[in-house]
Design a protein around this motif. Structure first.
Motif, short mmCIF file in Angstrom:
data_model
loop_
_atom_site.label_atom_id
_atom_site.label_comp_id
_atom_site.label_asym_id
_atom_site.label_seq_id
_atom_site.Cartn_x
_atom_site.Cartn_y
_atom_site.Cartn_z
N PHE A 128 -34.10 20.07 10.00
CA PHE A 128 -35.39 20.66 9.64
C PHE A 128 -35.66 21.89 10.51
O PHE A 128 -35.99 22.98 10.00
N SER B 63 -44.74 18.89 3.71
CA SER B 63 -43.91 17.80 4.22
C SER B 63 -44.76 16.59 4.56
O SER B 63 -45.97 16.71 4.80
N LEU C 43 -41.93 13.24 8.74
CA LEU C 43 -40.91 14.25 8.97
C LEU C 43 -41.38 15.31 9.96
O LEU C 43 -40.62 15.74 10.84
N TYR D 60 -40.77 6.80 4.48
CA TYR D 60 -40.59 8.21 4.17
C TYR D 60 -41.43 8.51 2.92
O TYR D 60 -42.59 8.19 2.87
N TYR E 222 -32.47 14.68 5.30
CA TYR E 222 -33.36 15.08 6.37
C TYR E 222 -32.89 14.58 7.73
O TYR E 222 -32.42 13.46 7.86
N SER E 223 -33.01 15.41 8.72
CA SER E 223 -33.00 15.02 10.12
C SER E 223 -33.92 16.03 10.81
O SER E 223 -34.03 17.18 10.35
N PRO E 224 -34.60 15.65 11.86
CA PRO E 224 -35.49 16.62 12.53
C PRO E 224 -34.74 17.84 13.02
O PRO E 224 -35.25 18.97 12.99
#
Length: 539
Positions: free
Chosen positions: A263, A277, A281, A433, A258-260
């Motif tokens: 996403f 989600s 996140l 997370y 994951y990274s914004p």
């Protein structure tokens, strides 16, 4: 959806009674899955794996599932057996799981991030007869399961000389008429075994029945494009896999972290319409400068799971979610979804009771049932029996009462309009997370340092629903150990990020304890934060 919660003032129970079910829980989810996969247009795209750049049609997913089922049947595996799965969301994961269900084999799913010792201990309980894993964690899984002496197949990132899943994806004669094995143990037959949050050490293994997995889901349809970063070890991950199979549409999966930014890239690239989600996140996503109303225009349903989004976060999300609904949900691995809030009016609430759920609030001291606006322990149950923790009758008995209600471990209350609020945790639980962990685990690691006399680990909120672990540490007189040394030591010992000191360490003179010698975490947290504030003022 019908969130018409009722409160029985005599029994002191809140409920939202489920209507008649669309899917018969006495029918195997494997059999239903085969029927639904067969019913879709054969060339329709069932799943897209962004990281592997693959597309899986409904007909191909059906064929692969039948191949896996036939292979397991040839090995003599059936309703009393377990298949181990340690995998990210890869192309072939879904048909492998469906193939297991078709043959009545339960799947014990785990995240590849798990340490070797944890994998070993959990598989010693479930004793899988076959294991599927990603190539990236093959060596760890092989070492952890030597005592089982069972075949291991890689799902991706294959190695020479190691079995790969493609070897069993062979054509099956008469596959179009292939039938699933009937349920041997009825609707309550265990079909999935998921690790609990693991707040007190090694996770327990939660049994998910055929009844629980085979749910009616009215948020999705054949045009939906579905996504979650959650893997099959979580309720969210495996539930959306089932939704994709039973309701149609296209599910987007990936093995990338994951990274914004990533996403947002996925949302725009695939025009994702339904997302499940965590608040952490989603909060980071909407805070990106490039995240606009236009970039989120495809989203119709955004469900917050794995934590409660604050009012300010919900506002930030809704400001950009102009074409869809934001749902704030609450649930546990043992129970599943307990409540859902789709209203902006009571943003601090986790909503009204979910369809088919029952909740009671109990005074933790007296054990008395409480009414509206009275704080206590939240206990919940859903339609169908909970099958408990796999191979752990004692832990199951501690969690469930005579009426089938399960202790969530959360403190909260329900107001006069049947909206539930969570105010505290009854256990020392922290979350980073999607991973829960206990401070005791980190304290044990820090105590390995010879110069450490005492230690207390606590969580500091980052404001977005995550707990950053911090440690108050008492050292021997004359020790030259520094706070940075402690942080680095923990990072070296605990390879997984959520079990590290992400907020830092504080060297203190003593650890505050009550008259029973119990560590007073809240007081130590305040002492350390005051120390930090004082240092900043001096600077």
């Amino acid at each position: 959806m019908n969130y018409d919660t009722k409160f029985d003032s005599e029994k002191r129970i809140w409920s939202n009674v489920a209507p008649d079910r669309l899917f018969n829980p006495d029918k195997s989810i494997g059999g239903v899955a085969l029927h639904m996969l067969r019913a879709q247009p054969p060339n329709a795209i069932c799943q897209i794996c962004d990281s592997e750049e693959t597309e899986l049609t409904y007909s191909k997913a059906y064929s692969y599932a039948v191949s896996v089922a036939a292979h397991l049947k040839g090995l003599g595996l059936g309703c009393d057996d377990v298949a181990g799965i340690v995998a990210y969301n890869t192309t072939l994961l879904m048909p492998v799981i469906v193939g297991c269900w078709v043959n009545g084999v339960a799947v014990n799913t785990m995240h590849p991030i798990y340490e070797e010792d944890v994998i070993r201990e959990l598989f010693q309980v479930t004793k899988p007869k076959i294991i599927f894993c990603d190539g990236v964690c093959y060596e760890k899984v092989r070492e952890a399961t030597k005592m089982l002496n069972v075949p291991i197949y890689t799902l991706c990132n294959h190695f020479d000389g190691v079995k790969k899943v493609e070897e069993i994806l062979l054509p099956v004669e008469g596959e179009s008429m292939y039938g699933a094995e009937p349920l041997k143990h009825g609707a309550n037959q265990t079909m999935a075994i998921l690790p609990s949050s693991g707040t007190t050490g090694v996770p327990k293994l939660v049994c998910n029945s055929n009844h629980k997995l085979l749910v009616d889901f009215c948020l999705s349809n054949g045009s939906s494009v579905i996504f979650t970063f959650a893997t099959a070890q979580w309720n969210t991950g495996i539930s959306l896999m089932v939704v994709n199979i039973l309701c149609g549409g296209t599910r987007i999966v990936t093995t990338k972290s994951y990274s914004p930014e990533y996403f947002l890239e996925l949302i725009v690239k695939y025009k994702i319409s339904m997302i499940f989600s965590s608040p952490v996140l989603v909060g980071a996503l909407v805070d990106l400068p490039q995240c606009t109303q236009e970039s989120l225009a495809s989203i119709r349903i955004l469900v917050i799971t794995g934590g409660n989004a604050t009012r300010s976060m919900q506002k930030r999300i809704r400001d950009k979610l102009t074409n869809g609904y934001l749902l704030n949900s609450y649930g546990t691995t043992e129970i599943g979804a307990i409540s859902v809030n789709y209203s902006q009016e009571k943003a601090e609430s986790v909503g009204r009771i979910n369809i088919g759920s029952y909740v009671k609030v109990i005074d933790p001291v007296s054990g008395n049932l409480l009414g509206p606006n009275e704080k206590g322990e939240i206990w919940a149950r859903v339609t169908g029996d909970w099958m408990g923790f796999y191979g752990n009758a004692a832990a199951t008995a501690e969690m469930i009462d005579a009426d089938g209600f399960i202790n969530t471990g959360d403190i909260g209350y329900i107001d006069d309009e049947c909206y539930m609020y969570l105010v505290d945790r009854s256990k020392d639980i922290m979350k980073y997370y999607n991973f829960h962990f206990s401070p005791t685990e980190i304290e044990t690691t820090i105590s390995l340092l010879p110069d450490v006399l005492d230690v207390c680990v606590f969580g500091v909120s980052d404001g977005n629903g995550m707990d950053l672990a911090a440690a108050a540490v008492v050292l021997k007189t004359g020790s030259t150990l520094t706070e940075d040394d402690i942080v680095k030591f923990v990072a070296e010992k605990n390879k997984v990020k959520h079990k590290q000191l992400n907020y830092g360490a504080f060297i203190v003179a003593e650890i505050a304890r009550n008259v029973n010698s119990k560590v007073m975490r809240a007081e130590m947290k305040q002492i350390c934060l005051n120390m930090e504030s004082s240092k900043k003022r001096k600077i």
